[in-house]
Design a protein around this motif. Sequence first.
Motif, PDB file in Angstrom:
ATOM      1  N   GLN A  20       0.846  -1.191   0.000  1.00 12.39           N
ATOM      2  CA  GLN A  20       0.000   0.000   0.000  1.00 12.39           C
ATOM      3  C   GLN A  20       0.887   1.249   0.000  1.00 12.39           C
ATOM      4  O   GLN A  20       2.037   1.219   0.425  1.00 12.39           O
ATOM      5  N   ARG A  21       0.314   2.345  -0.424  1.00 11.45           N
ATOM      6  CA  ARG A  21       1.103   3.551  -0.661  1.00 11.45           C
ATOM      7  C   ARG A  21       1.027   4.577   0.470  1.00 11.45           C
ATOM      8  O   ARG A  21       1.437   5.709   0.296  1.00 11.45           O
ATOM      9  N   THR A  22       0.513   4.201   1.627  1.00  8.72           N
ATOM     10  CA  THR A  22       0.195   5.211   2.646  1.00  8.72           C
ATOM     11  C   THR A  22       0.786   4.897   4.018  1.00  8.72           C
ATOM     12  O   THR A  22       0.224   5.309   5.031  1.00  8.72           O
ATOM     13  N   HIS A  23       1.925   4.223   4.071  1.00 11.24           N
ATOM     14  CA  HIS A  23       2.450   3.805   5.371  1.00 11.24           C
ATOM     15  C   HIS A  23       3.849   4.384   5.601  1.00 11.24           C
ATOM     16  O   HIS A  23       4.812   4.039   4.911  1.00 11.24           O
ATOM     17  N   ASP A  24       3.947   5.240   6.608  1.00 11.22           N
ATOM     18  CA  ASP A  24       5.180   5.969   6.871  1.00 11.22           C
ATOM     19  C   ASP A  24       6.327   5.076   7.333  1.00 11.22           C
ATOM     20  O   ASP A  24       7.496   5.450   7.185  1.00 11.22           O
TER      21      ASP A  24
ATOM     22  N   ALA B 146       4.896   4.291  -3.284  1.00  9.17           N
ATOM     23  CA  ALA B 146       4.956   4.090  -1.830  1.00  9.17           C
ATOM     24  C   ALA B 146       6.199   4.728  -1.222  1.00  9.17           C
ATOM     25  O   ALA B 146       6.627   4.344  -0.138  1.00  9.17           O
TER      26      ALA B 146
END
Length: 406
Positions: A228-232, A272
């Motif tokens: 997924q593209r939204t995980h810091d 990502a």
Amino acid sequence: MRGSLLSLLTLTSAVSAWLPAERGLFKSEARSLSIGQGRSLTKRFNPDKIRGVNLGSLFIVEPWMMSQAWGDMGCGDQKSEFDCVNKLGQDAADAAFKKHWDTWITEEDMDKMKEYGINAIRVPVGYWMVEELVDPSEHFPRGGLEYLDRLAGWAASRNMYMNLDLHGAPYSQEIHQPFTGQYSEDAGFYQTSQYERAYTFLQKMTEHIHKTDAYRTTGMIEVLNEPQRTHDTLIPEYYATAYGKIRETEASLGVADDKKLTIQFMAESWGAGNPRTAVEGKTDVAFDDHRYLKWASIDQSKPSYIATSCGDTFGGNDNSPIVVGEWSLAVDDAQESNADWEPQGNKDWYKQWWGAQVQAYEKGLGWFFWSWKVQLGDDYRWGYRQAVEAGVISQNIDDAAGLAKC
């Protein structure tokens, strides 16, 4: 997806020790090509690029691409491996999956790959290949490692490069995607406890690769497919630590520098983040771009597809060397069945687009087509073998640039 060919080639020799070219893996070979009327022509091939296929649905089944086999296994109404094992029960599922592993990819397939000019395979696997990592609440088939060992040996005996790809991560790295092994409502991978399970998978498989002769042509391990593209925490925690854990394992085994695995990450173009920030100054790394124009933000027209592929470049922001790890001949969902796009009546155009993509992706290290085989009737756009048999993909991959007409 920016950067010059010159800089890419310079980086390739500088940062990647165990890639095919460094060992002369794709050595020159003679092959007979049919030229009609019972005649043949002998030509020598010496590609220095990865020209590969994914073995999709071998160790992680995606039901959409093998519905007949999925039904024969007793899994027809299930969305993922997890669901099917839960339905059938462990023992029955183990038997069904072993039969699948025995038949989906055979030595005859491997021989066909060589005949068609394929010199590498990308093998998607799940973390459950290391069975000690499976929690009691999780449901996955057992016994896959034996078949993975056999496959690696088949590849090695044919001088084919192998990339082992962590396609299915613990607790799933994406929702509603059977390619993770489970049709999950949540992407629960992005937490330290699940990262730890993935590190163990990577370390166990790294040790297994280095200790098992069958893996002598396995040179690349990919730490995660399509996150997924939204995980810091993905890049600074997971990517950085995964690299370190693999290298720690190799150090403990006394692996020489020229035998270390190339460690692969999804490129910044995936969306990502830039993985180079986690491995700045590190050696033996590569990057993975997936190029499906059917979902790209371009004009969904035939001229646009050709122009985009003819002009594609890769490896921006120091994401080099790069392999296009997945691509196909599939087109926009809304148009794929229209007369102007359907596969049987438009073979010349699909042949040109295949050539345009190949010439683009060989600006980098090369490519892996998705996938080797499918069960989609006469639609060859996702299946390399079917496309060759349909006369759309040439058995001589060197034909690509001429067919592209870029």
